[in-house]
Design a protein around this motif. Structure first.
Motif, PDB file in Angstrom:
ATOM      1  N   UNK A   1    -106.439 -12.558 -42.646  1.00 26.90           N
ATOM      2  CA  UNK A   1    -106.249 -11.675 -41.498  1.00 26.90           C
ATOM      3  C   UNK A   1    -106.151 -10.205 -41.905  1.00 26.90           C
ATOM      4  N   UNK A   2    -106.176  -9.943 -43.207  1.00 22.37           N
ATOM      5  CA  UNK A   2    -106.031  -8.566 -43.677  1.00 22.37           C
ATOM      6  C   UNK A   2    -107.108  -8.232 -44.710  1.00 22.37           C
ATOM      7  N   UNK A   3    -106.760  -8.249 -45.992  1.00 28.90           N
ATOM      8  CA  UNK A   3    -107.690  -7.726 -47.000  1.00 28.90           C
ATOM      9  C   UNK A   3    -108.902  -8.613 -47.237  1.00 28.90           C
TER      10      UNK A   3
ATOM     11  N   UNK B   1    -112.908 -16.557 -35.024  1.00 34.09           N
ATOM     12  CA  UNK B   1    -112.207 -16.058 -36.195  1.00 34.09           C
ATOM     13  C   UNK B   1    -111.464 -14.766 -35.875  1.00 34.09           C
ATOM     14  N   UNK B   2    -112.098 -13.860 -35.153  1.00 30.83           N
ATOM     15  CA  UNK B   2    -111.461 -12.594 -34.817  1.00 30.83           C
ATOM     16  C   UNK B   2    -110.262 -12.807 -33.901  1.00 30.83           C
ATOM     17  N   UNK B   3    -110.353 -13.783 -32.995  1.00 28.90           N
ATOM     18  CA  UNK B   3    -109.211 -14.112 -32.148  1.00 28.90           C
ATOM     19  C   UNK B   3    -108.054 -14.640 -32.992  1.00 28.90           C
ATOM     20  N   UNK B   4    -108.379 -15.473 -33.986  1.00 29.69           N
ATOM     21  CA  UNK B   4    -107.354 -16.001 -34.879  1.00 29.69           C
ATOM     22  C   UNK B   4    -106.690 -14.871 -35.662  1.00 29.69           C
ATOM     23  N   UNK B   5    -107.491 -13.943 -36.160  1.00 29.96           N
ATOM     24  CA  UNK B   5    -106.963 -12.807 -36.923  1.00 29.96           C
ATOM     25  C   UNK B   5    -105.976 -12.002 -36.078  1.00 29.96           C
TER      26      UNK B   5
ATOM     27  N   UNK C   1     -99.834  -4.574 -50.991  1.00 24.89           N
ATOM     28  CA  UNK C   1    -100.540  -5.095 -49.811  1.00 24.89           C
ATOM     29  C   UNK C   1     -99.680  -4.989 -48.548  1.00 24.89           C
ATOM     30  N   UNK C   2     -98.423  -5.380 -48.687  1.00 26.69           N
ATOM     31  CA  UNK C   2     -97.520  -5.283 -47.545  1.00 26.69           C
ATOM     32  C   UNK C   2     -97.441  -3.850 -47.024  1.00 26.69           C
TER      33      UNK C   2
ATOM     34  N   UNK D   1    -109.409 -15.535 -60.175  1.00 26.78           N
ATOM     35  CA  UNK D   1    -109.443 -15.482 -58.712  1.00 26.78           C
ATOM     36  C   UNK D   1    -109.656 -14.066 -58.198  1.00 26.78           C
ATOM     37  N   UNK D   2    -109.973 -13.970 -56.930  1.00 28.83           N
ATOM     38  CA  UNK D   2    -110.137 -12.657 -56.300  1.00 28.83           C
ATOM     39  C   UNK D   2    -108.760 -12.079 -55.986  1.00 28.83           C
ATOM     40  N   UNK D   3    -108.400 -11.012 -56.678  1.00 28.49           N
ATOM     41  CA  UNK D   3    -107.181 -10.250 -56.396  1.00 28.49           C
ATOM     42  C   UNK D   3    -105.972 -11.158 -56.152  1.00 28.49           C
TER      43      UNK D   3
END
Length: 378
Positions: A124-126, A143-147, A174-175, A278-280
């Protein structure tokens, strides 16, 4: 852990679910062990964790049932924690963790509210664009509604917390960047005493979940180009079947699927080195477990690995978006002799992230926070 006023009262720990033995699950069990008498609330837990909860004598509330559908899993989890946790009115303090569980905070009418943040809901963020790029066209609006739904509930929950703790500087950033909340950093407890040197076999090891954002596929592709080097992938995940097919003609690559903790300890203890790209990654407990066993890590210069791995002393850090060729070069350079030369440094570095370090820092935080709280009440 100090005998704080907090620990003398009726408390509860809330976490999303206990499904696999990952880093966040280990933190949950560690906290329950160190906070005797604390209750637990999860949406569900698998039979694998039943013995743990029995041994810890933990009273556990469950709210739902397992579902493998990612989007529905988030919606159902948030709904269950939001609606089915009115019993929180009976607790004097609560410690929230995970992405779904924090939304229960609105049902807590008294006492202190703590959050231990392993990660924000990254889809939902990065990682929103990452997931959109892999979705079918008809999935975009859903997906956008879920985000939007997840952001709304998650951010409202965080605004109710008295104290927010992040598991790494990476998660703290990130926070702050995506949601605007600051936090205190306390690295998660790693069972460094359970991972020890058991010799040196002839294989490299991947223990990441077999998911796209863990980039295990890239590791498998690299070893398909290095038939002289052996790889063991000791985990499961949604891409496991596809990667087995990809490596069907590569006898140097073996997949174990999910294994027991004891089997994992043996594989880590006897490897040449581990590979973790892993990614970040938020923090990454697996690299610390590897170093505790004296095994260097081939990782990426990104995320929590920048806080745990010392380049050229306890491992090698590749560029944030490594290529197959770069990974092959790193593996070929990490010979058995080079890996062995890093053993002592690895073992010393891992001690900085042991369970006792976590327990001491959490205890000091809670003691200080409670003193501040009581001074404010006067």
């Amino acid at each position: 852990m100090p005998d704080t006023h907090l620990l003398q009262k009726n408390g509860i720990l809330l976490y999303d679910f206990l499904l696999v033995r990952g880093g966040a699950e280990s933190v949950t069990l560690e906290l329950l062990e160190r906070l005797p008498g604390t209750d637990l609330c999860v949406e569900y837990y698998t039979p694998e964790f039943a013995n743990d909860l029995t041994m810890l004598n933990v009273a556990c509330r469950t709210l739902g049932a397992y579902t493998a559908i990612p989007g529905w899993q988030s919606i159902k989890g948030i709904f269950n924690f939001y609606v089915k946790t009115r019993f929180l009115v009976g607790y004097d303090w609560a410690l929230y963790s995970g992405s779904n569980a924090p939304v229960a905070v609105h049902n807590q009418k008294q006492g202190r509210k703590y959050l231990y943040c392993h990660t924000i809901p990254r889809f939902a963020y990065d990682l929103e664009e990452y997931y959109i790029g892999r979705a079918q066209w008809w999935q975009y609006p859903l997906f956008l509604m879920l985000v939007r739904f997840v952001r709304w509930r998650y951010e409202a929950a965080l605004s109710c917390m008295d104290v927010i703790v992040s598991n790494s500087e990476n998660t703290r950033r990130r926070l702050k960047k995506y949601i605007g909340f600051d936090s205190i950093v306390i690295h998660p407890p790693v069972a460094t005493d359970r991972f020890v040197w058991l010799g040196q076999g002839d294989y490299y090891l991947s223990t990441s979940r077999v998911e796209s954002f863990k980039r295990v596929k890239l590791i498998v592709q690299a070893f398909c180009h290095m038939p002289e080097s052996k790889l063991i992938v000791a985990s499961g995940g949604t891409e496991l079947a596809a990667l087995r097919k990809l490596a069907a003609d590569a006898p140097n690559i073996r997949f174990t699927g999910w294994i027991t903790e004891q089997e994992l300890q043996v594989l880590v203890g006897q490897a040449i080195a581990t590979i973790y790209i892993p990614i970040d990654e938020d923090f990454g407990i697996s690299p610390v477990e590897s170093m505790a066993a004296g095994k260097p890590v081939i990782g990426v210069a990104q995320g929590g690995l920048l806080e745990t791995i010392i380049p050229d002393r306890t491992g090698v850090l590749l560029p944030p978006d490594p290529t197959v060729e770069e990974l092959c070069t790193a593996v070929q350079a990490m010979t058995a002799e080079v890996a062995l030369s890093m053993r002592t440094a690895c073992e010393e570095q891992a001690k900085l992230f042991g369970r006792e370090v976590f327990v001491r820092k959490i205890g000091e935080l809670l003691e200080m926070e409670q003193m501040t709280f009581h001074e404010t009440e006067k």
